[in-house]
Write a protein that holds these residues in place. Structure first.
Motif, PDB file in Angstrom:
ATOM      1  N   LEU A 128       0.827  -1.199   0.000  1.00 29.86           N
ATOM      2  CA  LEU A 128       0.000   0.000   0.000  1.00 29.86           C
ATOM      3  C   LEU A 128       0.866   1.256   0.000  1.00 29.86           C
ATOM      4  CD1 LEU A 128      -2.841   1.172   0.065  1.00 29.86           C
ATOM      5  CD2 LEU A 128      -2.804   1.025   2.559  1.00 29.86           C
ATOM      6  N   LEU A 339      -7.010   0.633  -3.375  1.00 28.72           N
ATOM      7  CA  LEU A 339      -8.021  -0.225  -2.763  1.00 28.72           C
ATOM      8  C   LEU A 339      -7.675  -1.700  -2.950  1.00 28.72           C
ATOM      9  CD1 LEU A 339     -11.327   1.636  -3.766  1.00 28.72           C
ATOM     10  CD2 LEU A 339     -10.260   1.532  -1.495  1.00 28.72           C
ATOM     11  N   VAL A 340      -7.220  -2.053  -4.150  1.00 27.53           N
ATOM     12  CA  VAL A 340      -6.817  -3.444  -4.412  1.00 27.53           C
ATOM     13  C   VAL A 340      -5.634  -3.826  -3.525  1.00 27.53           C
ATOM     14  CG1 VAL A 340      -5.823  -5.003  -6.132  1.00 27.53           C
ATOM     15  CG2 VAL A 340      -7.707  -3.501  -6.760  1.00 27.53           C
ATOM     16  N   GLY A 342      -4.725  -2.404  -0.700  1.00 26.30           N
ATOM     17  CA  GLY A 342      -5.140  -2.403   0.697  1.00 26.30           C
ATOM     18  C   GLY A 342      -5.997  -3.604   1.061  1.00 26.30           C
ATOM     19  N   ALA A 343      -6.738  -4.156   0.077  1.00 25.26           N
ATOM     20  CA  ALA A 343      -7.616  -5.301   0.330  1.00 25.26           C
ATOM     21  C   ALA A 343      -6.852  -6.609   0.436  1.00 25.26           C
ATOM     22  CB  ALA A 343      -8.672  -5.405  -0.760  1.00 25.26           C
ATOM     23  N   GLY A 344      -5.584  -6.592   0.068  1.00 28.89           N
ATOM     24  CA  GLY A 344      -4.764  -7.797   0.179  1.00 28.89           C
ATOM     25  C   GLY A 344      -4.947  -8.780  -0.955  1.00 28.89           C
ATOM     26  N   ILE A 345      -5.535  -8.346  -2.077  1.00 34.97           N
ATOM     27  CA  ILE A 345      -5.681  -9.218  -3.246  1.00 34.97           C
ATOM     28  C   ILE A 345      -4.307  -9.533  -3.814  1.00 34.97           C
ATOM     29  CG2 ILE A 345      -6.641  -9.385  -5.576  1.00 34.97           C
ATOM     30  CD1 ILE A 345      -8.856  -7.488  -4.663  1.00 34.97           C
TER      31      ILE A 345
END
Length: 415
Positions: A128, A339-340, A342-345
């Motif tokens: 991130l 966002l991707v 941060g979402a851990g994808i």
């Protein structure tokens, strides 16, 4: 003395042609972005040399498409998005912009993610935080374009392209693949639905919709529009070499990535991700090659996200006649990538899927381009030759056909 004058005149013409090169090298960054890295490393590590032919075909199509795009801008003084904005009614134009913007957003997301992964590999920076750093760094590059000159921006991008080439070709040169294996990979074939999905991803990562939209504006903005047919003809001729040179470099980089994975990473556990591939490269070829690879990935993410943001602004300006400052746009388009992250994808998975999405956006850019450059009413004497029309049409049919096969095989399940 006469010979000296002639020699200086010839040298002057060569130098003037040299300084007219550049727009295609900016557009070519789209062909060596982190999405390419993910798709090519996955193809090589999982299927060896099977899909080399996909990159060769895709690069040949890219030369044709980018030349047509640049020629449109030089011959008419208008970009592809501007033509579409004027020809479509309000509602279709907005829908067209929405799909083009979605493609640009997918591109930008892939590039920021790739840069963040590179910072994580090189310095251990969290993904991130790395995304934020790439966003800020790309803003500084965009300042060169908006406040200095396009030529300055081009020079910065060309330097980054050189870094990318060194970063991704070095590993292949350390462990050269067997010529017979490479030649075997030139035979067109698939091996189940997964390879079709991967081929679509590689195609989407190589023939980039946003680069098709952008190149017409890059060439026009750099050279302007001349009312002189002779000047336009000269610029188009030089642009042809600009495109060939830039795409040859990009093609060699892409093929080198796949060959590196096929020769050094085949069967190695964990190479289905960029981080795993980097670890395997470091283990197999040494830490120096691993660091050089990471630097190439970082340069790829930084350069391509700047060019992608530029392309998005070109698309919006042409289709909606709406201009947002590049730096403001950079902030807005950075959000989905963050966002991707941060979402851990898993980053590599996100990159490959983004490239599949891009492959579905190609026809929306390519088909109008072929129709416009094939129209004598639009292009005048610079209309596509019969051979170029056939090549462009064949490229569009191949891309659309591959996407249809992908959908059919996915619905039917693995064979």
């Amino acid at each position: 003395m006469a010979v000296d004058v002639q020699t200086r005149a010839l040298r002057g013409r060569r130098m003037s042609r040299f300084f007219l090169l550049g727009p295609a090298f900016v557009a070519s960054i789209a062909y060596v972005d982190p999405g390419n890295v993910a798709a090519n490393l996955t193809a090589g590590s999982q299927y060896g040399f099977l899909l080399v032919w996909v990159l060769v075909v895709a690069n040949l199509m890219a030369v044709i498409v980018q030349y047509q795009s640049a020629k449109l801008g030089l011959a008419t003084g208008q970009s592809l998005p501007e033509f579409l904005g004027k020809s479509l009614k309000a509602t279709p134009r907005r829908f067209y912009w929405a799909q083009a913007e979605l493609v640009a957003a997918a591109t930008d997301m892939a590039e920021v993610i790739g840069g963040a992964v590179a910072l994580n590999l090189l310095f251990g920076l969290p993904l991130l935080a790395g995304g934020f750093v790439i966003g800020v760094a790309s803003m500084l590059l965009l300042v060169l374009q908006s406040r200095r000159s396009q030529r300055t921006f081009e020079n910065a991008i060309i330097v980054l392209l050189a870094v990318i080439a060194v970063g991704f070709v070095t590993g292949m040169m350390v462990n050269l693949p067997a010529p017979g294996d490479v030649l075997g990979g030139l035979v067109p074939r698939f091996d189940g639905v997964d390879t079709v999905l991967l081929a679509a991803s590689m195609l989407g990562a190589t023939v980039m919709p946003h680069a098709i939209y952008l190149h017409s504006a890059l060439a026009r903005d750099r050279h302007g529009y001349s009312s002189s047919e002779a000047v336009r003809t000269r610029l188009i001729r030089i642009t042809r070499w600009d495109v060939i040179g830039a795409l040859v470099v990009a093609g060699l980089v892409n093929i080198s990535m796949l060959l590196l994975a096929a020769s050094s990473l085949r069967g190695v556990e964990g190479t289905d991700t960029i981080a795993g591939a980097h670890a395997a490269i470091t283990s197999a070829l040494g830490p120096v090659v691993g660091v050089v690879f990471g630097i190439g990935l970082l340069a790829s993410g930084l350069a391509s996200t700047s060019v992608g943001c530029y392309a998005g602004a070109t698309i919006m300006g042409g289709l909606l006649n709406l201009k947002i400052p590049l730096l403001v746009r950079r902030v807005i388009t950075l959000i989905p990538a963050l966002l991707v992250l941060g979402a851990g994808i898993e980053p590599t998975f996100a990159l490959v899927l983004s490239q599949v999405l891009l492959s579905f956006g190609i026809p929306f850019a390519l088909i109008p381009l072929i129709r416009l450059t094939g129209s004598r009413e639009v292009m005048g004497v610079h209309v596509d030759s019969l051979a170029l029309k056939i090549a462009g049409t064949a490229s569009a049919c191949l891309i659309v056909g591959l996407n249809i096969v992908l959908i059919t095989m996915s619905l039917a399940g693995k064979q």
